[in-house]
Design an enzyme around this catalytic site. Structure first.
Site, PDB file in Angstrom:
ATOM      1  CG  ASN A  11       1.119  -2.481  -2.711  1.00 29.29           C
ATOM      2  OD1 ASN A  11       1.764  -1.712  -2.293  1.00 29.29           O
ATOM      3  ND2 ASN A  11       0.628  -3.238  -1.556  1.00 29.29           N
ATOM      4  CG  HIS A  17      -0.993   3.716  -7.154  1.00 32.92           C
ATOM      5  ND1 HIS A  17      -0.958   3.691  -5.649  1.00 32.92           N
ATOM      6  CD2 HIS A  17      -2.211   4.351  -7.454  1.00 32.92           C
ATOM      7  CE1 HIS A  17      -1.649   5.389  -5.412  1.00 32.92           C
ATOM      8  NE2 HIS A  17      -2.918   5.045  -6.032  1.00 32.92           N
ATOM      9  CB  SER A  20      -0.836   6.241   5.592  1.00 31.81           C
ATOM     10  OG  SER A  20      -0.734   6.471   3.594  1.00 31.81           O
ATOM     11  CB  ALA A  30      -0.002  -7.318   6.795  1.00 31.05           C
TER      12      ALA A  30
END
Length: 227
Positions: free
Chosen positions: A87, A104, A171, A212
């Site tokens: 994230n 990222h 995923s 979560a």
């Protein structure tokens, strides 16, 4: 003190109200991924790319960490915890987690298109004409498709030393992040928290089929109790 590697994806942030970008049809907020998240898209239409991330940044500043983020912070009481996240938000940091690696990039940072190591904190919009000290356009400090993932090697080295692995809200389909599990010792138990798990069973894998917000506090309580 045992080491825990926590790998998080969009699912943990979604429960704070952050959209997961990619829709069922593969579009990101109505845009082709390559138009807003690639070097090609950037060269083709800087205003479109900047507007896309400006909207994401504004949204991020209006949401808060959720119970899953805060629960991970509690693990630091008895474990050495390293979070590796796909994230680009700062919700882990806002919840108090001390060791966070962003594979990222980070939405609340901007960087120079002249020198990729020239990175600065940035909470407002980035506009065409916003320059670095070398008079080059600023861009989001985000890893786009087709670009290298500079923090991956660091994350892989952390995975190699992990005693426990926790995977939350991802995923495990996006590489190279999905390959991190291959670096973890075979003896390390793996906990996979996801309401719709999609992972190949192998090794010491325990699937927690919850969101979560439901699953992470449950798992954290279990690990702290067993410690």
């Amino acid at each position: 003190m045992k080491r825990i590697l926590v790998l998080t994806g969009a699912g943990i942030s979604a429960e704070s109200g952050i959209k997961t970008f990619r829709d069922a049809d593969g579009l990101w907020e109505g845009h082709d991924v390559m138009d807003v998240a690639s070097p090609f898209g950037w060269e083709n239409n800087k205003e479109l790319v900047l507007d896309f991330y400006n909207q994401r940044r504004r949204q991020l500043l209006n949401v808060k960490p959720n119970k899953a983020h805060y629960a991970l912070k509690e693990l630091e009481k008895k474990f050495e915890v390293q979070i590796v996240t796909q994230n680009i938000d700062d919700l882990h940091e806002r919840a108090g987690s001390k060791n966070v690696i962003h594979l990222h990039g980070e939405l609340l940072k901007a960087r120079s298109t002249f020198d990729e190591n020239l990175v600065m904190d940035w909470k407002q919009d980035i506009n065409v004409g916003d320059f670095c000290e070398h008079n080059f356009q600023l861009r989001p400090h985000v890893v786009w498709f087709g670009e290298a993932v500079p923090m991956f090697q660091t994350a892989a080295e952390i995975a190699e030393k992990a005693d426990i692995v926790i995977i939350i809200g991802t995923s495990m389909q996006v590489y190279p992040a999905a390959g991190l599990l291959d670096f973890a010792p075979p003896s390390a138990p793996v906990y996979f928290v996801d309401p719709k798990p999609n992972i190949n069973p192998k090794g010491k894998l325990e699937i927690i089929e919850k969101t979560a917000v439901q699953g992470v506090p449950y798992l954290v309580t279990k690990l702290l109790k067993d410690k």
